[in-house]
Design a protein around this motif. Structure first.
Motif, PDB file in Angstrom:
ATOM      1  N   LEU A  89      21.321   3.529   1.399  1.00  0.00           N
ATOM      2  CA  LEU A  89      21.172   3.169   2.818  1.00  0.00           C
ATOM      3  C   LEU A  89      22.377   2.403   3.347  1.00  0.00           C
ATOM      4  O   LEU A  89      22.511   2.194   4.549  1.00  0.00           O
TER       5      LEU A  89
ATOM      6  N   LYS B 145      13.141  10.908  10.872  1.00  0.00           N
ATOM      7  CA  LYS B 145      13.776  10.092  11.919  1.00  0.00           C
ATOM      8  C   LYS B 145      13.066   8.739  12.083  1.00  0.00           C
ATOM      9  O   LYS B 145      12.791   8.284  13.198  1.00  0.00           O
TER      10      LYS B 145
ATOM     11  N   ARG C 126      16.157   7.713   1.428  1.00  0.00           N
ATOM     12  CA  ARG C 126      17.077   8.125   2.490  1.00  0.00           C
ATOM     13  C   ARG C 126      16.701   9.499   3.037  1.00  0.00           C
ATOM     14  O   ARG C 126      16.726   9.713   4.263  1.00  0.00           O
ATOM     15  N   TYR C 127      16.337  10.418   2.165  1.00  0.00           N
ATOM     16  CA  TYR C 127      15.995  11.768   2.606  1.00  0.00           C
ATOM     17  C   TYR C 127      14.823  11.739   3.594  1.00  0.00           C
ATOM     18  O   TYR C 127      14.888  12.346   4.678  1.00  0.00           O
TER      19      TYR C 127
ATOM     20  N   GLU D 133      15.601  10.048   7.011  1.00  0.00           N
ATOM     21  CA  GLU D 133      16.394  10.910   7.881  1.00  0.00           C
ATOM     22  C   GLU D 133      15.583  12.104   8.373  1.00  0.00           C
ATOM     23  O   GLU D 133      15.642  12.462   9.553  1.00  0.00           O
ATOM     24  N   LYS D 134      14.824  12.717   7.481  1.00  0.00           N
ATOM     25  CA  LYS D 134      14.049  13.895   7.855  1.00  0.00           C
ATOM     26  C   LYS D 134      13.018  13.578   8.935  1.00  0.00           C
ATOM     27  O   LYS D 134      12.841  14.340   9.891  1.00  0.00           O
TER      28      LYS D 134
END
Length: 207
Positions: free
Chosen positions: A141, A100, A93-94, A97-98
């Motif tokens: 997620l 995109k 997830r990190y 998101e980081k």
């Protein structure tokens, strides 16, 4: 001259297209020498084989070891989480998101007891099937609709010995067959990125 609105629209469209060309490929496993050659670590093993073939070097970053690979105009982040298997989703997830990265451009590589050794299967969604790494990924997620690449490790264990089996090392026959299976696994990853999920499933599943 293009209007300001038109320029902004084109810039946004270009940015979205760039993001669609970015992928996160995650190999699941446990860190540490004692887990290095175990069945549960096949995700790490596949990414290590790809990195060796393409002369890539992993760097330890937040929540995992990471390297970047370019293939047919796509940017692929290869990630080996260092959170141990049960918390794999946190690292996934990190980095999603980081960077995109769209969820549909995520591929998670995992071992599968329900498939004979070396069988490879790509699925666009599905249950965790009791796999702790997939369970945590689904929880983090908040969805089971992400692509997973299942690498068969077989089920040659006695009742109650499942943990010992997946944390055990490959036998001699498996070791001999491994180079060809890893070559096929690398080809699947490249196809997923370049040809898409459906084409890759049709070309590789069960082979």
């Amino acid at each position: 001259m293009l209007s300001v609105v038109r320029r902004l629209f084109l810039k946004e469209k270009e940015t979205q297209e760039d993001l669609m060309k970015k992928f996160l490929v995650v190999g699941l496993g446990n860190i540490g020498p004692k887990y290095h050659n175990t069945r549960h670590n096949i995700g790490f093993k596949v990414l290590d084989a790809l990195a060796k073939e393409e002369q890539l070097i992993f760097e330890t970053k937040k929540l995992g070891d990471l390297t970047t690979y370019k293939h047919k105009g796509r940017t692929i982040l290869l990630l080996k989480p260092n959170t141990y298997m049960n918390l794999s989703g946190k690292a996934i997830r990190y980095w999603l998101e980081k960077e995109k990265i769209p969820l549909e451009n995520l591929l998670v590589i995992t071992d599968d007891l329900n498939l004979p050794f070396g069988t490879i299967r790509l699925k666009s969604k599905g249950s965790a099937g009791g796999h702790n790494g997939l369970k945590d990924t689904e929880a983090q997620l908040n969805t089971s609709k992400y692509c997973r690449f299942r690498f068969g490790v077989g089920d040659a264990f006695n009742k109650g010995r499942q943990v010992d089996y997946v944390l055990g090392e490959w036998n001699d026959d498996e070791q001999k067959a491994m180079p060809e299976r890893l070559e096929k696994a690398i080809a699947l990853i490249k196809s997923f990125v370049a040809a898409g999920t459906n084409n890759t499933m049709n070309s590789f599943n069960g082979k």
